[in-house]
Design an enzyme around this catalytic site. Sequence first.
Site, mmCIF file in Angstrom:
data_model
loop_
_atom_site.group_PDB
_atom_site.id
_atom_site.type_symbol
_atom_site.label_atom_id
_atom_site.label_comp_id
_atom_site.label_asym_id
_atom_site.label_seq_id
_atom_site.Cartn_x
_atom_site.Cartn_y
_atom_site.Cartn_z
ATOM 1 C CG ASP A 180 -5.900 16.067 7.122
ATOM 2 O OD1 ASP A 180 -6.913 15.647 7.701
ATOM 3 O OD2 ASP A 180 -4.932 15.341 6.807
ATOM 4 C CG HIS B 161 -1.311 18.733 6.948
ATOM 5 N ND1 HIS B 161 -0.578 18.055 7.893
ATOM 6 C CD2 HIS B 161 -2.120 17.805 6.375
ATOM 7 C CE1 HIS B 161 -0.916 16.781 7.885
ATOM 8 N NE2 HIS B 161 -1.844 16.593 6.980
ATOM 9 C CG ASP C 53 -3.285 14.947 10.137
ATOM 10 O OD1 ASP C 53 -3.040 14.456 11.263
ATOM 11 O OD2 ASP C 53 -3.078 14.314 9.082
ATOM 12 C CG ASP D 121 4.077 17.495 10.871
ATOM 13 O OD1 ASP D 121 4.954 18.199 11.392
ATOM 14 O OD2 ASP D 121 3.806 16.342 11.240
ATOM 15 N NE ARG D 122 3.364 15.867 4.589
ATOM 16 C CZ ARG D 122 2.547 14.952 5.110
ATOM 17 N NH1 ARG D 122 1.286 15.266 5.352
ATOM 18 N NH2 ARG D 122 2.996 13.756 5.357
ATOM 19 C CG ASN E 296 -1.728 10.638 10.710
ATOM 20 O OD1 ASN E 296 -2.578 11.466 10.364
ATOM 21 N ND2 ASN E 296 -0.730 10.294 9.930
ATOM 22 C CG HIS E 297 0.707 14.710 10.515
ATOM 23 N ND1 HIS E 297 1.968 14.955 10.038
ATOM 24 C CD2 HIS E 297 0.111 13.934 9.588
ATOM 25 C CE1 HIS E 297 2.127 14.370 8.866
ATOM 26 N NE2 HIS E 297 1.009 13.743 8.558
ATOM 27 C CG HIS F 131 -7.068 12.111 11.546
ATOM 28 N ND1 HIS F 131 -7.158 13.343 10.946
ATOM 29 C CD2 HIS F 131 -5.991 11.493 10.982
ATOM 30 C CE1 HIS F 131 -6.173 13.475 10.066
ATOM 31 N NE2 HIS F 131 -5.451 12.372 10.072
ATOM 32 N NE ARG G 17 1.350 2.278 4.243
ATOM 33 C CZ ARG G 17 0.247 2.645 3.613
ATOM 34 N NH1 ARG G 17 0.308 2.952 2.333
ATOM 35 N NH2 ARG G 17 -0.909 2.705 4.227
ATOM 36 C CG HIS H 13 -5.844 9.880 7.418
ATOM 37 N ND1 HIS H 13 -4.660 10.362 7.920
ATOM 38 C CD2 HIS H 13 -5.619 8.564 7.197
ATOM 39 C CE1 HIS H 13 -3.783 9.367 8.005
ATOM 40 N NE2 HIS H 13 -4.334 8.272 7.568
#
Lengths: 292, 325
Positions: free
Chosen positions: B58, B60, B86, B89-90, B118-119, B168, B216, B243
């Site tokens: 990642d 990011h 990834d 983002d962030r 997944n991003h 990933h 979850r 990940h």
Amino acid sequence: MNIPATTAFSGFTSISTPPAKSFLPPPNNEKLAIAVDDWRIYTTHNPILNSVELDKVTESIGIPMPEMIFGNNGFRLLHEPSGWEITFDALNAVDGVDKTGDRDGLLKVSCSQDWLKSRQKRELESKISGVVKPFDWTYSVAYSGNVTPSPNNTNQISFEVTEERIPIDKLKRPDPILFFDNMILYEDELSDNGSSVLDIKIRVMPERLLLLCRFFLRIDGVLFRIRDSRTYIEFKTGEVIREFQTQEATYESLRKKIPSYVEDYGVYLRDPNWVSQHIPIQSVMCEKAIIT
Amino acid sequence: MPGLLLANFDLDECIERLYNKELLPEIVVNALCSKVKELLIKESNVVHIQSPVTVVGDIHGQFHDLLEIFKIGGPCPDTNYLFLGDYVDRGLFSVETITLLVCLKLRYPSRINLIRGNHESRGITQTYGFYTECLRKYDSANVWMYFTDMFDFLTLSVVIDNSIFCVHGGLSPTIHSIDQIKVVDRFKEIPHEGPMADLVWSDPDDTKSDFSLSPRGAGYTFGIEIVKKFLYMNNMHHILRAHQLCQEGYQVLFDNRLSTVWSAPNYCYRCGNLASVLEVKDNGERFFNVFDAAPENGEHTMMLFNPEQKSQSLFAQPQPVEYFL
């Protein structure tokens, strides 16, 4: 709506705050940030736990730790003459998470229904060994620190519930801020289903201080939750007021409060300050003691 | 700017500009995304490559740390790179990060491979910062649209030397053989469930031996027995994935059958963690090259303190004095 009917947990339940437990050897870089009047403020800033520390605390606390766990970070507010102190640290906070899901009920992410349906459709059940030991994966806590009573025990200090509130007018004055700090205790991105953060802010003025310990939860498509504990200390009088407030709202109800011209609504929903000003208050409770 | 026109823009010039932290014009980003889609559409869901290759986890949007990776691991194309997803983002520089990776892919298609994380999804990037960053840097959502449309074309997995399976997130209960990945229709937004979702979302768990359902209510974890079986069935030796944040920059699990590689040091500019890239040598040896945050991050995180950067408030480490209540 995915909020279970059994959300019995109302947040801060008791005014008696337990003393801190020790999960790891104390880090050796605690710093005296400021000494003001009878009070000493200590802070410890460190990286997230390494894998050895992580294994150790996962075992002793008994649930998987949040993705970012600052287990060697903390604040300590010490009243020097009496030895009374209140501390805030990540591991004592996480220890307050519902470890079975029986106390608070388990929330589900927004896509959970679709997900479960497709699993049944595919008849995968036989291959799945069950749910990982259930626990409150949102890491919701109502954390108000840990109080160590004065060691010499000459004067028993006890907090009493009060109708009094933290004097906002005094805090709104533009008094000089002698010391300001903020610190994240833990954070989890809920596998990109939202965000769960416990953080602390403190500001020390010449005559008083305010510490805010805030738990902020956003589950995308499901809900928002804020649990604030504020510790207010008036140096001259030794007055300590602690205020506990809980707020909660569904994701949709809050999203509707974003002005309709806004294209990028995420900016609002990621901002705990905006959220806190726009979601209903569930409960407020205050307690007070004089520390001398 | 001459040479940067729509039809035949100069890739080397684009790359040069990006190394200098300049943004490319919207029209160029559009053209780059269209071009790279033509390239990616030809890739299988399982791309086979040969060592030596340096595998990156990642990023990011931590662009300075990406540049640091090219210093540590060697510049592209001298070193072959495999990125595990990834990219956005962030961090503060998702646009620069993904633009540079797209340019490098176009310029050196056989030297660099990009897997979908997944991003790399419309839904996630609207919540976690990439969308906001595009609006801020380009004043419109077009660039975000070009990139997220391109994400639908990224491959799902890579196999190194017929021996290391790279993805990933992890494994899926619906996938036993690698051939089953090849028939997934990947040219779409990442769904909430199913094999494609599992490959980018699932996590290993060393306390359970099989697949388990996350508390979850969505998402799987997989244990050692699943990994053993998958490797045996597909005649492979190792699973390599990203990940998950690890303080040391990497983690090896299941008796050296699975590695996590994490390449965003001091994640979100506040975690204080290390990062690594995994160098797979041509004799099959694996070496984690561990590194710390690039010094340039310091200057740039100062911009976090700009009160107008409201959405970034969660990212800031030492904030200025604040009269909070």
